[in-house]
Design a protein around this motif. Structure first.
Motif, PDB file in Angstrom:
ATOM      1  N   GLN A   1      35.366 -21.987 -27.206  1.00  0.00           N
ATOM      2  CA  GLN A   1      35.141 -20.738 -26.483  1.00  0.00           C
ATOM      3  C   GLN A   1      35.127 -19.521 -27.406  1.00  0.00           C
ATOM      4  O   GLN A   1      34.299 -18.625 -27.259  1.00  0.00           O
ATOM      5  CB  GLN A   1      36.236 -20.594 -25.421  1.00  0.00           C
ATOM      6  CG  GLN A   1      36.013 -19.460 -24.448  1.00  0.00           C
ATOM      7  CD  GLN A   1      37.210 -19.308 -23.506  1.00  0.00           C
ATOM      8  OE1 GLN A   1      37.925 -20.281 -23.237  1.00  0.00           O
ATOM      9  NE2 GLN A   1      37.429 -18.102 -23.021  1.00  0.00           N
ATOM     10  N   HIS A   2      36.062 -19.489 -28.364  1.00  0.00           N
ATOM     11  CA  HIS A   2      36.227 -18.276 -29.177  1.00  0.00           C
ATOM     12  C   HIS A   2      35.490 -18.324 -30.502  1.00  0.00           C
ATOM     13  O   HIS A   2      35.298 -17.300 -31.144  1.00  0.00           O
ATOM     14  CB  HIS A   2      37.720 -18.004 -29.421  1.00  0.00           C
ATOM     15  CG  HIS A   2      38.455 -17.679 -28.163  1.00  0.00           C
ATOM     16  ND1 HIS A   2      38.270 -16.494 -27.474  1.00  0.00           N
ATOM     17  CD2 HIS A   2      39.344 -18.398 -27.440  1.00  0.00           C
ATOM     18  CE1 HIS A   2      39.031 -16.495 -26.392  1.00  0.00           C
ATOM     19  NE2 HIS A   2      39.688 -17.642 -26.345  1.00  0.00           N
ATOM     20  N   SER A   3      35.070 -19.516 -30.923  1.00  0.00           N
ATOM     21  CA  SER A   3      34.407 -19.614 -32.211  1.00  0.00           C
ATOM     22  C   SER A   3      32.997 -20.184 -32.078  1.00  0.00           C
ATOM     23  O   SER A   3      32.020 -19.528 -32.413  1.00  0.00           O
ATOM     24  CB  SER A   3      35.249 -20.475 -33.167  1.00  0.00           C
ATOM     25  OG  SER A   3      34.681 -20.486 -34.448  1.00  0.00           O
TER      26      SER A   3
ATOM     27  N   PRO B   1      30.324 -18.227 -29.299  1.00  0.00           N
ATOM     28  CA  PRO B   1      29.822 -16.931 -29.774  1.00  0.00           C
ATOM     29  C   PRO B   1      29.062 -17.028 -31.100  1.00  0.00           C
ATOM     30  O   PRO B   1      28.103 -16.287 -31.328  1.00  0.00           O
ATOM     31  CB  PRO B   1      31.081 -16.072 -29.912  1.00  0.00           C
ATOM     32  CG  PRO B   1      32.243 -16.962 -29.709  1.00  0.00           C
ATOM     33  CD  PRO B   1      31.776 -18.213 -29.061  1.00  0.00           C
ATOM     34  N   SER B   2      29.463 -17.949 -31.961  1.00  0.00           N
ATOM     35  CA  SER B   2      28.753 -18.152 -33.225  1.00  0.00           C
ATOM     36  C   SER B   2      27.332 -18.662 -32.936  1.00  0.00           C
ATOM     37  O   SER B   2      26.345 -18.174 -33.501  1.00  0.00           O
ATOM     38  CB  SER B   2      29.514 -19.147 -34.107  1.00  0.00           C
ATOM     39  OG  SER B   2      28.806 -19.415 -35.292  1.00  0.00           O
ATOM     40  N   HIS B   3      27.223 -19.641 -32.041  1.00  0.00           N
ATOM     41  CA  HIS B   3      25.924 -20.185 -31.645  1.00  0.00           C
ATOM     42  C   HIS B   3      25.018 -19.081 -31.093  1.00  0.00           C
ATOM     43  O   HIS B   3      23.842 -18.972 -31.452  1.00  0.00           O
ATOM     44  CB  HIS B   3      26.125 -21.280 -30.591  1.00  0.00           C
ATOM     45  CG  HIS B   3      24.852 -21.824 -30.026  1.00  0.00           C
ATOM     46  ND1 HIS B   3      23.937 -22.527 -30.783  1.00  0.00           N
ATOM     47  CD2 HIS B   3      24.323 -21.754 -28.775  1.00  0.00           C
ATOM     48  CE1 HIS B   3      22.912 -22.874 -30.014  1.00  0.00           C
ATOM     49  NE2 HIS B   3      23.124 -22.411 -28.805  1.00  0.00           N
TER      50      HIS B   3
ATOM     51  N   GLY C   1      26.910 -14.852 -37.083  1.00  0.00           N
ATOM     52  CA  GLY C   1      27.243 -16.237 -36.750  1.00  0.00           C
ATOM     53  C   GLY C   1      28.213 -16.845 -37.750  1.00  0.00           C
ATOM     54  O   GLY C   1      29.186 -17.505 -37.380  1.00  0.00           O
ATOM     55  N   VAL C   2      27.948 -16.588 -39.032  1.00  0.00           N
ATOM     56  CA  VAL C   2      28.832 -17.079 -40.102  1.00  0.00           C
ATOM     57  C   VAL C   2      30.208 -16.431 -39.986  1.00  0.00           C
ATOM     58  O   VAL C   2      31.243 -17.101 -40.077  1.00  0.00           O
ATOM     59  CB  VAL C   2      28.200 -16.803 -41.486  1.00  0.00           C
ATOM     60  CG1 VAL C   2      29.216 -17.027 -42.599  1.00  0.00           C
ATOM     61  CG2 VAL C   2      26.972 -17.691 -41.699  1.00  0.00           C
ATOM     62  N   ARG C   3      30.229 -15.122 -39.774  1.00  0.00           N
ATOM     63  CA  ARG C   3      31.511 -14.395 -39.706  1.00  0.00           C
ATOM     64  C   ARG C   3      32.381 -14.905 -38.560  1.00  0.00           C
ATOM     65  O   ARG C   3      33.583 -15.149 -38.732  1.00  0.00           O
ATOM     66  CB  ARG C   3      31.257 -12.894 -39.533  1.00  0.00           C
ATOM     67  CG  ARG C   3      32.542 -12.066 -39.596  1.00  0.00           C
ATOM     68  CD  ARG C   3      32.279 -10.582 -39.368  1.00  0.00           C
ATOM     69  NE  ARG C   3      32.013 -10.308 -37.953  1.00  0.00           N
ATOM     70  CZ  ARG C   3      30.931  -9.703 -37.499  1.00  0.00           C
ATOM     71  NH1 ARG C   3      29.969  -9.305 -38.319  1.00  0.00           N
ATOM     72  NH2 ARG C   3      30.776  -9.493 -36.204  1.00  0.00           N
ATOM     73  N   ILE C   4      31.766 -15.107 -37.396  1.00  0.00           N
ATOM     74  CA  ILE C   4      32.534 -15.584 -36.235  1.00  0.00           C
ATOM     75  C   ILE C   4      33.108 -16.973 -36.513  1.00  0.00           C
ATOM     76  O   ILE C   4      34.270 -17.251 -36.213  1.00  0.00           O
ATOM     77  CB  ILE C   4      31.653 -15.606 -34.966  1.00  0.00           C
ATOM     78  CG1 ILE C   4      31.323 -14.171 -34.533  1.00  0.00           C
ATOM     79  CG2 ILE C   4      32.349 -16.354 -33.832  1.00  0.00           C
ATOM     80  CD1 ILE C   4      30.237 -14.088 -33.464  1.00  0.00           C
ATOM     81  N   PHE C   5      32.298 -17.840 -37.117  1.00  0.00           N
ATOM     82  CA  PHE C   5      32.776 -19.185 -37.419  1.00  0.00           C
ATOM     83  C   PHE C   5      33.933 -19.138 -38.424  1.00  0.00           C
ATOM     84  O   PHE C   5      34.979 -19.762 -38.224  1.00  0.00           O
ATOM     85  CB  PHE C   5      31.657 -20.078 -37.960  1.00  0.00           C
ATOM     86  CG  PHE C   5      32.161 -21.427 -38.405  1.00  0.00           C
ATOM     87  CD1 PHE C   5      32.438 -22.415 -37.474  1.00  0.00           C
ATOM     88  CD2 PHE C   5      32.406 -21.694 -39.748  1.00  0.00           C
ATOM     89  CE1 PHE C   5      32.931 -23.654 -37.872  1.00  0.00           C
ATOM     90  CE2 PHE C   5      32.901 -22.929 -40.154  1.00  0.00           C
ATOM     91  CZ  PHE C   5      33.165 -23.904 -39.214  1.00  0.00           C
ATOM     92  N   ILE C   6      33.738 -18.394 -39.510  1.00  0.00           N
ATOM     93  CA  ILE C   6      34.763 -18.314 -40.560  1.00  0.00           C
ATOM     94  C   ILE C   6      36.069 -17.755 -40.009  1.00  0.00           C
ATOM     95  O   ILE C   6      37.148 -18.282 -40.262  1.00  0.00           O
ATOM     96  CB  ILE C   6      34.263 -17.448 -41.747  1.00  0.00           C
ATOM     97  CG1 ILE C   6      33.242 -18.237 -42.564  1.00  0.00           C
ATOM     98  CG2 ILE C   6      35.416 -16.995 -42.643  1.00  0.00           C
ATOM     99  CD1 ILE C   6      33.798 -19.450 -43.277  1.00  0.00           C
ATOM    100  N   ASN C   7      35.978 -16.690 -39.217  1.00  0.00           N
ATOM    101  CA  ASN C   7      37.198 -16.120 -38.649  1.00  0.00           C
ATOM    102  C   ASN C   7      37.825 -17.056 -37.621  1.00  0.00           C
ATOM    103  O   ASN C   7      39.027 -16.997 -37.369  1.00  0.00           O
ATOM    104  CB  ASN C   7      36.924 -14.727 -38.080  1.00  0.00           C
ATOM    105  CG  ASN C   7      36.752 -13.678 -39.188  1.00  0.00           C
ATOM    106  OD1 ASN C   7      37.166 -13.896 -40.329  1.00  0.00           O
ATOM    107  ND2 ASN C   7      36.146 -12.554 -38.860  1.00  0.00           N
ATOM    108  N   GLY C   8      37.011 -17.967 -37.052  1.00  0.00           N
ATOM    109  CA  GLY C   8      37.554 -18.970 -36.139  1.00  0.00           C
ATOM    110  C   GLY C   8      38.379 -20.026 -36.849  1.00  0.00           C
ATOM    111  O   GLY C   8      39.342 -20.546 -36.288  1.00  0.00           O
TER     112      GLY C   8
ATOM    113  N   GLY D   1      29.672 -30.559 -27.764  1.00  0.00           N
ATOM    114  CA  GLY D   1      31.127 -30.458 -27.775  1.00  0.00           C
ATOM    115  C   GLY D   1      31.760 -31.497 -28.677  1.00  0.00           C
ATOM    116  O   GLY D   1      31.258 -31.790 -29.754  1.00  0.00           O
ATOM    117  N   ILE D   2      32.843 -32.104 -28.209  1.00  0.00           N
ATOM    118  CA  ILE D   2      33.597 -33.056 -29.029  1.00  0.00           C
ATOM    119  C   ILE D   2      32.727 -34.255 -29.414  1.00  0.00           C
ATOM    120  O   ILE D   2      32.939 -34.882 -30.454  1.00  0.00           O
ATOM    121  CB  ILE D   2      34.880 -33.522 -28.293  1.00  0.00           C
ATOM    122  CG1 ILE D   2      35.842 -34.202 -29.266  1.00  0.00           C
ATOM    123  CG2 ILE D   2      34.565 -34.431 -27.118  1.00  0.00           C
ATOM    124  CD1 ILE D   2      36.486 -33.257 -30.259  1.00  0.00           C
TER     125      ILE D   2
END
Length: 280
Positions: A143-145, A148-150, A161-168, A204-205
């Motif tokens: 939900q949080h990484s 929003p990155s996608h 997209g990269v920033r959201i993933f990295i901060n996740g 997902g998983i």
């Protein structure tokens, strides 16, 4: 050391090699490539023949326009072919994050190739969703990484997209605090990340190759589990499961580290990992 290439499985992989002795192969995580390990190579190559390669789709390997498979399974097949192509016999493997999941799949399917395994917070999500805490932690990450990155990638906002993933995976703020060169390296690997995030968002998983506790119980090679002290909870849960399921493991925390595990600081990493490697 100069950059070499090897052709395997219909693609070309770039790698660097340094030192002599037992072969030690370094397998980078998402948004990384062989440059991820530069500061480690100096230290490790005093004792070993160190080989750091860039996984398929990562800098500076060719980028196929028709790439569709971004699961760890294809990277595991490539790693096996890479080890064979270089005639490495038994190797020490060090895998970080998605590279850690890659090495675990190789250890499951080709145990004879491996002397020891070092896992820097392997992305073996399938081990955790057997518990309700694991399920909710994974949903939280989605939900949080991932989502929003996608969304940012789909809108063409690659850096966001990269920033959201990295901060996740590192906690809030690390992306902003990284040196510009780190951003450049990541953006050079963002196309692969976009494909991986799309797969995660859609499946997902199920995007992660299923690795069960039972699978892990069959992996008897000596394994070192590394934790970052301040890494997100879901990564610790994976290591909890690996510690429980792998028959031959030890576990060490790297103080002050998040999911990057301070790979850029050779002293921390090598003081932790070298003694384990020498022992095995």
């Amino acid at each position: 050391s100069n950059i070499k290439t090897v052709d395997i499985n219909g693609t070309t992989l770039h790698y660097i090699e340094c030192g002599e002795g037992e072969p030690l192969v370094l397998v980078h995580g998402s948004l990384g490539d062989y440059r991820t390990w530069i500061s480690q190579i100096d230290v490790l190559s005093e004792e070993y023949r160190v080989i750091a390669y860039s996984r398929r789709y990562h800098y500076p390997n060719p980028w196929p326009q028709n790439a569709t498979d971004f699961t760890a399974g294809i990277h595991a097949k490539d790693l096996v072919a890479f080890i064979h192509a270089l005639n490495l016999d038994k190797v020490h493997l060090i895998g970080h994050s998605y590279g850690g999941l890659t090495t675990l799949l190789v250890a499951r399917d080709h145990p004879g190739l491996i002397r020891s395994l070092t896992l820097g917070e392997a992305a073996a999500q399938s081990l955790t969703v057997t518990s309700s805490e694991g399920k909710s932690v994974f949903q939280n990450f989605m939900q949080h990484s991932v989502r929003p990155s996608h969304k940012a990638f789909e809108q063409g906002n690659i850096e966001k997209g990269v920033r959201i993933f990295i901060n996740g995976v590192l906690g809030e703020g690390p992306y902003e605090n990284m040196p510009p060169i780190a951003h450049i390296f990541m953006l050079e690997n963002a196309r692969e990340m976009k494909g991986q995030i799309k797969g995660l968002n859609d499946e997902g998983i199920d995007f992660f190759p299923a690795l069960t506790c039972n699978d892990a119980k069959q992996i008897t090679v000596p394994t070192l589990l590394l934790d970052g002290e301040v890494s997100p909870r879901f990564l610790g849960l994976i290591n909890d499961a690996l510690e429980e399921c792998l028959p031959n493991n030890e576990r060490t925390m790297i103080p002050g580290a998040s999911h990057d595990l301070k790979i850029q600081e050779s002293s921390v990493f090598s003081e932790t990992v070298l003694p384990f490697l020498v022992e095995h």
